[in-house]
Enzyme design. Structure first.
Site, mmCIF file in Angstrom:
data_model
loop_
_atom_site.group_PDB
_atom_site.id
_atom_site.type_symbol
_atom_site.label_atom_id
_atom_site.label_comp_id
_atom_site.label_asym_id
_atom_site.label_seq_id
_atom_site.Cartn_x
_atom_site.Cartn_y
_atom_site.Cartn_z
ATOM 1 N N ILE A 166 39.373 41.913 34.736
ATOM 2 C CA ILE A 166 39.484 41.166 33.487
ATOM 3 C C ILE A 166 39.321 42.100 32.293
ATOM 4 O O ILE A 166 40.092 42.047 31.329
ATOM 5 C CB ILE A 166 38.436 40.040 33.430
ATOM 6 C CG1 ILE A 166 38.660 39.043 34.572
ATOM 7 C CG2 ILE A 166 38.484 39.316 32.090
ATOM 8 C CD1 ILE A 166 39.987 38.327 34.518
ATOM 9 N N GLU A 170 32.730 55.042 36.527
ATOM 10 C CA GLU A 170 33.540 56.040 35.834
ATOM 11 C C GLU A 170 34.993 56.050 36.308
ATOM 12 O O GLU A 170 35.899 56.322 35.508
ATOM 13 C CB GLU A 170 32.924 57.434 36.007
ATOM 14 C CG GLU A 170 32.806 57.892 37.438
ATOM 15 C CD GLU A 170 32.311 59.336 37.530
ATOM 16 O OE1 GLU A 170 32.747 60.152 36.713
ATOM 17 O OE2 GLU A 170 31.504 59.624 38.421
ATOM 18 N N LYS A 214 29.712 40.116 40.552
ATOM 19 C CA LYS A 214 30.392 38.839 40.758
ATOM 20 C C LYS A 214 30.539 38.423 42.225
ATOM 21 O O LYS A 214 30.914 37.281 42.500
ATOM 22 C CB LYS A 214 31.781 38.892 40.124
ATOM 23 C CG LYS A 214 32.725 39.875 40.799
ATOM 24 C CD LYS A 214 34.107 39.815 40.167
ATOM 25 C CE LYS A 214 35.086 40.718 40.908
ATOM 26 N NZ LYS A 214 36.454 40.645 40.353
ATOM 27 N N SER A 270 32.391 33.920 31.737
ATOM 28 C CA SER A 270 31.614 33.146 32.705
ATOM 29 C C SER A 270 32.514 32.704 33.856
ATOM 30 O O SER A 270 33.648 33.193 34.004
ATOM 31 C CB SER A 270 30.956 31.944 32.021
ATOM 32 O OG SER A 270 30.028 31.319 32.903
ATOM 33 N N LYS A 308 31.588 29.007 38.953
ATOM 34 C CA LYS A 308 30.448 29.020 39.878
ATOM 35 C C LYS A 308 29.123 28.766 39.153
ATOM 36 O O LYS A 308 28.092 28.560 39.803
ATOM 37 C CB LYS A 308 30.398 30.349 40.636
ATOM 38 C CG LYS A 308 31.564 30.537 41.602
ATOM 39 C CD LYS A 308 31.520 31.881 42.276
ATOM 40 C CE LYS A 308 32.623 31.990 43.321
ATOM 41 N NZ LYS A 308 33.980 31.882 42.735
ATOM 42 N N VAL A 361 40.213 34.437 39.982
ATOM 43 C CA VAL A 361 41.317 35.161 39.357
ATOM 44 C C VAL A 361 42.145 35.854 40.430
ATOM 45 O O VAL A 361 41.649 36.722 41.145
ATOM 46 C CB VAL A 361 40.791 36.191 38.338
ATOM 47 C CG1 VAL A 361 41.956 36.938 37.711
ATOM 48 C CG2 VAL A 361 39.967 35.490 37.267
ATOM 49 N N SER A 378 42.486 39.944 41.192
ATOM 50 C CA SER A 378 41.345 40.729 40.727
ATOM 51 C C SER A 378 40.686 41.419 41.909
ATOM 52 O O SER A 378 40.907 41.067 43.071
ATOM 53 C CB SER A 378 40.330 39.823 40.023
ATOM 54 O OG SER A 378 39.781 38.886 40.931
ATOM 55 N N VAL A 389 40.724 36.800 47.108
ATOM 56 C CA VAL A 389 41.091 36.480 48.480
ATOM 57 C C VAL A 389 42.524 36.907 48.820
ATOM 58 O O VAL A 389 42.812 37.269 49.959
ATOM 59 C CB VAL A 389 40.906 34.957 48.732
ATOM 60 C CG1 VAL A 389 41.910 34.135 47.951
ATOM 61 C CG2 VAL A 389 40.992 34.647 50.209
#
Length: 621
Positions: free
Chosen positions: A302, A325, A376, A415, A418, A456, A459, A463
């Site tokens: 994101i 990094e 996350k 946010s 979840k 998302v 990302s 899944v």
């Protein structure tokens, strides 16, 4: 080498001229014999003698006309309608000049001769030129009359895009597709042929035709179709074992970019069942122009997309802050390459480090902050709950305090759904972050808001990449539970929502995206296997592993206590904040901070006391 190519070109042109001269020579006598019903009458022979007397001049003029019409410059293997027009123009010039010339020289000919000469000449030249194309086509597509490892293909869509796609497939010797049939919902096209291929039915016939023609691959060429229409067609196609490709969008047709190279493999995003969310980012992104913008976690999925969108709108300075990094380096190099004029600062550090985060704010004085830094992964945080509190909650609190101290105008928290009725420490920590934002907004001139969305696609750790990798490795595809469902959105949608929140923020809001119907994870797995041209449970097995710690069957976007407030964008809503004792909450945060530093085993229990909607007992189902 250049000389050899020039010699070949000259030889080719001379050969074409020689064949054309033969056709021109024969065209006149053939026209006369047709006029006299193929009888060798004396009058016919007399007319032919007149034609041969004029022949030298006719050859010179006609060859010159053909040259002017570029009949010796075309690549006849790819002859088209425009080439046919050039042939007709050249033949018309020949017929007209011959008529005028023979008349001036007193050479008699039948009144119908000029028209018949034009027809015979045009037919002869056209057949010769297009025979070259036909032979080239068969040479590229067949060897010894047998097809070379070609895949039987069905094209869905017999419109302009489908025609262009079919034409390219048929003309290219590098494409190993044999288009067996077309499908279109227009009843007026059914039973007709497009470039020799039958429009055999509509979308309801896809499964039958796939079996009847032994189809290997289905290409969807309906760039003007809505997402819902494409999804319906994909749902039908997924019932076959065919590979699927789709032409992206109508702009490809408008720009003349319809081609096989524009086809892409069908992604699971195409099956989400809703139109992409349009937050009109271009119209609201002016507020970042000329501003100093900080993105924490700017190297993540994101965060990096946020940086790309912001960089396009000429901020005064863009600061990327990330502890990893490699991620930070990757986005830094991309932005430097694409936006060389951008004032870009990339910093390594942790939002957990009070001194470091305050130093960044003090030195660069950001005006807008997007806070995307967070842990996350649900199962990992279940095993390391203190780290979730340190990074997510304390990191957000420290960053928010720095934003308040150094006069940030707007602070946007990333946010998650979840955070609603959480059954895991990650979700509970994000709910605490929302409470931090609400509390800070009430105590600061800075406008603090939160943006909440679902899973998302694409990302890191999502899944879909996992499923794709498992399919590539031959399976099995692992699904935690046959009934588990989730809301999904794409990275651009998530980022556009974040940017919208930053533009419209008045302070204290929780922005929520209407993401349509939730999607069953098992259906995603099944569709992805089918779209890969494989059969579930036969080619690729599906294994149910059971719900992971802290995982629940479904996610919610709003708590029951929250209401929904509409915005100008009908798909974006604002949740009403839940009231709580903010002074007590600050004291609780300080206690949590100390507990997390000690890696307390009671951290989850303490979080449950602060977040009443956190249900620790729902670890497994």
């Amino acid at each position: 080498m250049f000389k050899n190519k020039s010699k070949k070109l000259i030889f080719r042109i001379l050969l074409l001229m020689l064949v054309d001269a033969m056709i021109i020579t024969l065209a006149g006598p053939v026209a006369i014999y047709i006029r006299y019903n193929l009888l060798f009458e004396p009058r016919a022979i007399e007319f032919i003698e007149h034609i041969f007397r004029y022949l030298p001049l006719n050859l010179v003029i006609t060859i010159a006309a053909f040259t002017a019409c570029r009949l010796y410059q075309g690549i006849w293997k790819y002859a088209s309608a425009s080439d046919l027009v050039n042939i007709l123009v050249g033949c018309l010039i020949s017929a007209v000049t011959q008529t005028i010339g023979m008349t001036l020289l007193g050479l008699e000919f039948p009144r119908s001769y000029p028209f018949m000469y034009f027809v015979v000449l045009a037919m002869g030249i056209s057949v010769f030129r297009f025979m070259y194309r036909i032979l080239g086509y068969f040479q590229s597509r067949y060897v010894g009359g047998e097809k070379k490892n070609m895949e039987n293909t069905m094209i869905v869509g017999a419109g302009e895009a489908g025609y262009t796609l079919l034409k390219e497939i048929q003309n290219s010797k590098f494409i190993r597709q044999n288009v067996c049939c077309l499908v279109d919902d227009d009843p007026g096209k059914r039973g007709k042929y497009l470039r020799g291929v039958l429009v055999a039915g509509n979308r309801n016939d896809i499964c039958r035709l796939a079996e009847e023609y032994d189809i290997d691959e289905i290409m969807i060429a309906i760039p003007s179709a809505t997402r819902g229409t494409v999804q319906e067609i994909l749902d039908i196609c997924s019932q076959t074992s065919c590979k699927l490709k789709v032409l992206p969008g109508i702009y490809q047709l408008v720009n003349g970019e319809v081609s096989v190279s524009k086809l892409r493999n069908v992604e699971i995003e195409d099956l989400l069942g809703r139109e992409p969310v349009d937050t009109q980012v271009e119209s609201i992104m002016g507020y970042v122009s000329g501003k100093v913008v900080l993105v924490t976690g700017g190297g993540g999925s994101i965060g990096s997309e946020l940086c790309r969108q912001i960089a396009r709108h000429e901020p005064k300075q863009l600061i990327i802050f990330d502890i990893y990094e490699n991620n930070a380096y990757a986005i830094q190099q991309e932005l430097k390459r694409n936006y060389p004029e951008l004032d870009l600062v990339v910093l390594i550090g942790s939002v957990r480090n009070t001194h470091r985060i305050n130093g960044v704010f003090e030195q660069y004085r950001p005006q807008i902050v997007y806070h995307a830094a967070a842990h996350k992964h649900v199962p990992l945080m279940e095993d390391s709950p203190n780290e979730a509190i340190k990074n997510n909650v304390m990191g957000t609190w420290k960053t928010a305090q720095a934003a308040d101290k150094y006069g940030v105008s707007r602070f946007v928290l990333i946010s998650t759904d979840k955070a609603v009725n959480p059954t895991n420490i990650m979700g509970a920590s994000k709910r605490l972050c929302e409470m931090v934002i609400q509390m800070m907004n009430d105590r600061s001139k800075t406008e603090f808001v939160a943006v909440r969305f679902g899973n998302v696609l694409g990302s890191n750790g999502s899944v879909i990449p996992l499923f794709k990798k498992q399919i590539e490795e031959g399976g099995p595809v692992t699904v935690t539970h046959p009934d588990i469902i989730r809301y999904f959105m794409t990275i651009p949608e998530a980022v556009s929502l974040v940017l919208q929140a930053g533009a419209q923020a008045k302070g204290g809001e929780i922005f929520v995206l209407d993401m349509g119907k939730p999607v069953k994870i098992l259906d995603l797995a099944l569709n992805l296997i089918r779209l890969s041209g494989l059969k579930p449970y036969e080619d690729i097995d599906i294994k149910f592993t059971g719900l992971r710690p802290g995982e629940k069957l479904y996610e919610e976007l709003l708590m029951s206590e929250e209401g929904l407030q509409s915005t100008e964008n009908k798909l974006i809503h604002i949740g009403k904040p839940i009231e709580f004792d903010e002074d007590l909450f600050v004291h609780q945060l300080e206690e949590l901070n100390e507990l997390s530093k000690m890696d307390s085993p009671d951290i989850k229990k303490r979080v449950a006391e602060i977040v009443p909607t956190y249900h620790m007992e729902e670890k497994r189902q």
